[in-house]
Design a protein around this motif. Sequence first.
Motif, PDB file in Angstrom:
ATOM      1  N   GLY A  11      13.486  -2.790  21.611  1.00 36.09           N
ATOM      2  CA  GLY A  11      13.581  -1.573  22.297  1.00 36.09           C
ATOM      3  C   GLY A  11      14.256  -0.791  21.651  1.00 36.09           C
ATOM      4  N   MET A  12      15.293  -0.890  21.277  1.00 32.57           N
ATOM      5  CA  MET A  12      16.338   0.109  20.888  1.00 32.57           C
ATOM      6  C   MET A  12      15.828   0.636  19.357  1.00 32.57           C
ATOM      7  SD  MET A  12      20.324   0.051  19.653  1.00 32.57           S
ATOM      8  CE  MET A  12      19.995  -0.800  18.056  1.00 32.57           C
ATOM      9  N   TYR A  13      15.126  -0.076  18.417  1.00 30.75           N
ATOM     10  CA  TYR A  13      14.602   0.310  17.447  1.00 30.75           C
ATOM     11  C   TYR A  13      13.448   0.962  17.510  1.00 30.75           C
ATOM     12  CZ  TYR A  13      17.613  -2.854  14.193  1.00 30.75           C
ATOM     13  OH  TYR A  13      18.500  -3.297  13.583  1.00 30.75           O
ATOM     14  N   TYR A  14      12.715   0.772  18.624  1.00 32.18           N
ATOM     15  CA  TYR A  14      11.368   1.453  18.797  1.00 32.18           C
ATOM     16  C   TYR A  14      11.939   2.889  19.535  1.00 32.18           C
ATOM     17  CZ  TYR A  14       6.858   2.514  20.913  1.00 32.18           C
ATOM     18  OH  TYR A  14       5.875   3.178  21.326  1.00 32.18           O
ATOM     19  N   ALA A  15      12.883   2.991  20.171  1.00 35.75           N
ATOM     20  CA  ALA A  15      13.214   4.248  20.770  1.00 35.75           C
ATOM     21  C   ALA A  15      13.610   5.128  19.506  1.00 35.75           C
ATOM     22  CB  ALA A  15      14.292   4.052  21.696  1.00 35.75           C
ATOM     23  N   ALA A  16      14.358   4.622  18.830  1.00 32.14           N
ATOM     24  CA  ALA A  16      15.016   5.345  17.624  1.00 32.14           C
ATOM     25  C   ALA A  16      13.962   5.877  16.572  1.00 32.14           C
ATOM     26  CB  ALA A  16      15.866   4.448  16.758  1.00 32.14           C
ATOM     27  N   SER A  17      12.889   5.030  16.392  1.00 36.21           N
ATOM     28  CA  SER A  17      11.559   5.363  15.410  1.00 36.21           C
ATOM     29  C   SER A  17      11.086   6.286  15.954  1.00 36.21           C
ATOM     30  CB  SER A  17      10.916   4.048  15.132  1.00 36.21           C
ATOM     31  OG  SER A  17      10.209   3.694  16.211  1.00 36.21           O
ATOM     32  N   ASN A  18      11.038   6.772  17.432  1.00 34.98           N
ATOM     33  CA  ASN A  18       9.957   7.476  17.883  1.00 34.98           C
ATOM     34  C   ASN A  18      10.849   8.956  18.487  1.00 34.98           C
ATOM     35  OD1 ASN A  18       7.094   6.539  18.358  1.00 34.98           O
ATOM     36  ND2 ASN A  18       8.612   4.767  18.548  1.00 34.98           N
ATOM     37  N   ILE A  26      29.087   8.290  17.553  1.00 41.94           N
ATOM     38  CA  ILE A  26      28.294   6.748  17.529  1.00 41.94           C
ATOM     39  C   ILE A  26      27.923   6.621  19.085  1.00 41.94           C
ATOM     40  CG2 ILE A  26      28.904   4.460  17.201  1.00 41.94           C
ATOM     41  CD1 ILE A  26      31.565   5.533  15.856  1.00 41.94           C
ATOM     42  N   VAL A  27      26.793   5.937  19.396  1.00 41.79           N
ATOM     43  CA  VAL A  27      26.517   5.514  20.711  1.00 41.79           C
ATOM     44  C   VAL A  27      26.397   4.167  20.220  1.00 41.79           C
ATOM     45  CG1 VAL A  27      24.712   5.172  22.315  1.00 41.79           C
ATOM     46  CG2 VAL A  27      25.584   7.556  21.501  1.00 41.79           C
ATOM     47  N   VAL A  28      27.046   3.018  21.143  1.00 41.39           N
ATOM     48  CA  VAL A  28      26.927   1.754  21.159  1.00 41.39           C
ATOM     49  C   VAL A  28      26.139   1.493  22.464  1.00 41.39           C
ATOM     50  CG1 VAL A  28      28.210  -0.488  21.151  1.00 41.39           C
ATOM     51  CG2 VAL A  28      29.120   1.566  20.140  1.00 41.39           C
ATOM     52  N   LEU A  29      25.160   0.643  22.277  1.00 36.23           N
ATOM     53  CA  LEU A  29      24.532  -0.013  23.589  1.00 36.23           C
ATOM     54  C   LEU A  29      24.370  -1.576  23.434  1.00 36.23           C
ATOM     55  CD1 LEU A  29      22.410   0.463  25.820  1.00 36.23           C
ATOM     56  CD2 LEU A  29      20.563   0.195  24.127  1.00 36.23           C
ATOM     57  N   ASN A  30      24.897  -1.965  24.480  1.00 38.21           N
ATOM     58  CA  ASN A  30      25.104  -3.532  24.762  1.00 38.21           C
ATOM     59  C   ASN A  30      24.286  -3.839  25.884  1.00 38.21           C
ATOM     60  OD1 ASN A  30      28.508  -2.905  23.829  1.00 38.21           O
ATOM     61  ND2 ASN A  30      27.383  -4.603  22.757  1.00 38.21           N
ATOM     62  N   ALA A  31      23.670  -5.086  25.779  1.00 41.00           N
ATOM     63  CA  ALA A  31      22.637  -5.737  26.842  1.00 41.00           C
ATOM     64  C   ALA A  31      23.890  -5.968  28.147  1.00 41.00           C
ATOM     65  CB  ALA A  31      22.122  -6.845  26.538  1.00 41.00           C
ATOM     66  N   LEU A  32      24.897  -6.651  27.724  1.00 38.67           N
ATOM     67  CA  LEU A  32      25.847  -7.168  28.899  1.00 38.67           C
ATOM     68  C   LEU A  32      27.346  -6.401  28.961  1.00 38.67           C
ATOM     69  CD1 LEU A  32      25.069 -11.155  28.210  1.00 38.67           C
ATOM     70  CD2 LEU A  32      24.160  -9.714  29.901  1.00 38.67           C
ATOM     71  N   ASP A  39      17.549  -6.282   9.964  1.00 36.98           N
ATOM     72  CA  ASP A  39      16.826  -5.536   8.884  1.00 36.98           C
ATOM     73  C   ASP A  39      15.539  -4.813   9.903  1.00 36.98           C
ATOM     74  OD1 ASP A  39      15.385  -7.615   8.653  1.00 36.98           O
ATOM     75  OD2 ASP A  39      15.251  -7.509   6.514  1.00 36.98           O
ATOM     76  N   LYS A  40      14.831  -5.628  10.556  1.00 39.64           N
ATOM     77  CA  LYS A  40      13.669  -5.155  11.302  1.00 39.64           C
ATOM     78  C   LYS A  40      13.501  -5.786  12.513  1.00 39.64           C
ATOM     79  CE  LYS A  40      10.763  -5.990   8.143  1.00 39.64           C
ATOM     80  NZ  LYS A  40      11.703  -6.174   6.865  1.00 39.64           N
ATOM     81  N   SER A  41      12.989  -5.631  13.228  1.00 42.83           N
ATOM     82  CA  SER A  41      12.464  -6.076  14.764  1.00 42.83           C
ATOM     83  C   SER A  41      10.943  -5.851  15.032  1.00 42.83           C
ATOM     84  CB  SER A  41      13.504  -5.652  15.999  1.00 42.83           C
ATOM     85  OG  SER A  41      13.572  -6.377  16.990  1.00 42.83           O
ATOM     86  N   TRP A  42      10.449  -6.889  16.161  1.00 46.68           N
ATOM     87  CA  TRP A  42       9.227  -6.603  16.787  1.00 46.68           C
ATOM     88  C   TRP A  42       9.249  -7.386  17.822  1.00 46.68           C
ATOM     89  CZ3 TRP A  42       9.526  -9.067  11.866  1.00 46.68           C
ATOM     90  CH2 TRP A  42       9.124 -10.612  12.022  1.00 46.68           C
ATOM     91  N   ASP A  43       8.353  -7.174  18.846  1.00 47.96           N
ATOM     92  CA  ASP A  43       8.168  -7.866  20.212  1.00 47.96           C
ATOM     93  C   ASP A  43       7.276  -9.007  19.627  1.00 47.96           C
ATOM     94  OD1 ASP A  43       7.301  -8.990  22.537  1.00 47.96           O
ATOM     95  OD2 ASP A  43       6.648  -7.051  23.442  1.00 47.96           O
ATOM     96  N   TRP A  44       7.884 -10.203  19.810  1.00 42.58           N
ATOM     97  CA  TRP A  44       7.100 -11.563  19.329  1.00 42.58           C
ATOM     98  C   TRP A  44       6.093 -11.917  20.453  1.00 42.58           C
ATOM     99  CZ3 TRP A  44       7.035 -15.544  22.422  1.00 42.58           C
ATOM    100  CH2 TRP A  44       7.971 -15.814  23.429  1.00 42.58           C
ATOM    101  N   ALA A  88      14.117  -2.084  29.422  1.00 41.51           N
ATOM    102  CA  ALA A  88      15.366  -1.457  29.616  1.00 41.51           C
ATOM    103  C   ALA A  88      16.005  -1.034  28.467  1.00 41.51           C
ATOM    104  CB  ALA A  88      16.184  -2.658  30.432  1.00 41.51           C
ATOM    105  N   SER A  89      16.042  -1.613  27.384  1.00 41.04           N
ATOM    106  CA  SER A  89      16.723  -1.146  26.123  1.00 41.04           C
ATOM    107  C   SER A  89      15.878   0.082  25.540  1.00 41.04           C
ATOM    108  CB  SER A  89      17.006  -2.325  25.202  1.00 41.04           C
ATOM    109  OG  SER A  89      15.623  -2.624  24.696  1.00 41.04           O
ATOM    110  N   ALA A  90      14.753   0.331  25.612  1.00 37.42           N
ATOM    111  CA  ALA A  90      14.020   1.247  25.059  1.00 37.42           C
ATOM    112  C   ALA A  90      14.252   2.586  26.070  1.00 37.42           C
ATOM    113  CB  ALA A  90      12.449   0.854  25.025  1.00 37.42           C
ATOM    114  N   HIS A  91      14.304   2.177  27.299  1.00 41.70           N
ATOM    115  CA  HIS A  91      14.514   3.413  28.241  1.00 41.70           C
ATOM    116  C   HIS A  91      15.988   3.717  28.018  1.00 41.70           C
ATOM    117  CE1 HIS A  91      15.134   5.455  31.980  1.00 41.70           C
ATOM    118  NE2 HIS A  91      16.141   4.828  32.465  1.00 41.70           N
ATOM    119  N   ALA A  92      16.711   3.105  28.189  1.00 41.82           N
ATOM    120  CA  ALA A  92      18.319   3.286  27.821  1.00 41.82           C
ATOM    121  C   ALA A  92      18.453   4.113  26.525  1.00 41.82           C
ATOM    122  CB  ALA A  92      19.126   1.953  27.953  1.00 41.82           C
ATOM    123  N   ALA A  93      18.085   3.480  25.256  1.00 39.43           N
ATOM    124  CA  ALA A  93      18.295   4.200  24.140  1.00 39.43           C
ATOM    125  C   ALA A  93      17.485   5.513  24.193  1.00 39.43           C
ATOM    126  CB  ALA A  93      17.452   3.117  23.121  1.00 39.43           C
ATOM    127  N   ALA A  94      16.448   5.751  24.607  1.00 39.91           N
ATOM    128  CA  ALA A  94      15.630   7.134  24.454  1.00 39.91           C
ATOM    129  C   ALA A  94      16.642   8.075  25.206  1.00 39.91           C
ATOM    130  CB  ALA A  94      14.454   6.758  24.997  1.00 39.91           C
TER     131      ALA A  94
END
Length: 401
Positions: free
Chosen positions: A343-350, A148-154, A247-252, A208-214
């Motif tokens: 950002g996290m979902y994007y990193a995981a999907s790629n 498990i890896v947990v990523l929090n914003a704060l 269940d899903k996310s995108w950049d609004w 920041a979240s995409a960078h960290a997740a990757a």
Amino acid sequence: MRILLVDDNQQKSDVIIKFLNSKGIKNESIVVAEHASAARVKLSECAYDILLLDVLLPARAGAKPSGEHSVELLRQIVEDGTSAAPQFIIGITADAEGTLSYTAEFKALVTQVVHFNPGDGVWQEMLTAVLQLLKRQDQAKKTNDYDIVVLNALRTPELDNLIKVWPVKLGPEKLLCQNILHSTGTIELDGITRRVACAHLSQMGPIASAHAAANLLSEYRPRLLVMTGICGGFSKEVSIGDLVIADKSWDWQAGKWTDDGTLASSVDPRDGAADLVAYARTIGDAIKLAHGSFTGYARPVNPPELVIGPMVTGSAVVASKDIQEVFKGQHRKMAGIDMECYGMYYAASNYGGAPVKTLCIKAVSDLADRAKDDDHQQFCSYISAAAMLEVVRCYFKTVQN
């Protein structure tokens, strides 16, 4: 796998390439340089796994071969750091007598020196062993390491509450890539010790979240990459304290602003893991217990509802009814809004490494059409951590080890 072969003897190079082909290395993965100057150019263009280097090398086209040039090239790679160092640097020479004066210095800078003789299998055996090792290392990158890896914003209150709720034992915080604060340790789940890493961002937002997740995915190759914490909510779908299962996310904010001030959206949704979302539907009783046990800070009167729906992400904080007009055309059931989930979902999907499942569960600490306040951030951080712990338990009950 990339291999750089540096040798001015075409016949020798052809034999080596033919052998590499027989081991499954395609020609497009083999780059040839005939002198030291060309080798420097090739090394500056990309990184190589193996450097096969003749001991006696011309400095440039038409020059006389000398061990001084190969040693100088090696010093630039190994000592000066002017080029990316290959994992294996192997000297291959067909002139054993001519290399005697350079042997000691050359050997100090390479992995191994081997004598090349087309009729002798020693150099082939050595190369075979190196190729097998690299292939095993590549295969290892495609298998899971951490559970498990947990990523929090704060750090506060999100990660602090997760550490309180989860039965984790963590080491001291350290840096990954100079800006990702994280710690590693273990967690006990149903009598089994699992490896875990917990991280938080140095700044908020989807980049920041995409960078960290990757980077966390590359470093720890986890089975699960999850995120907990606080989010905004839309009053027609959720109330304060409710849990949004993304269940899903995108950049609004992705799209084009038109002349009349409206956003023509360019929605690119990424999904949370379907089985983790399914497990989240079953944790209602555990959430009621967690709600009842929370003390010390403000909490909603009623236990949180579990709301399955999109968590839209943007780099701007939303606290206006007007901005909700932007969301209406994107999805009729948007439940939450944050600055990190996509950002996290994007990193995981790629991610091209070991298979990973990802999920974001956040609790609504404010409604996106009202003024912000901090009254429920502690509770929301706590309850989202409790919810994710139950989902993680459900997942690991179904896996073999």
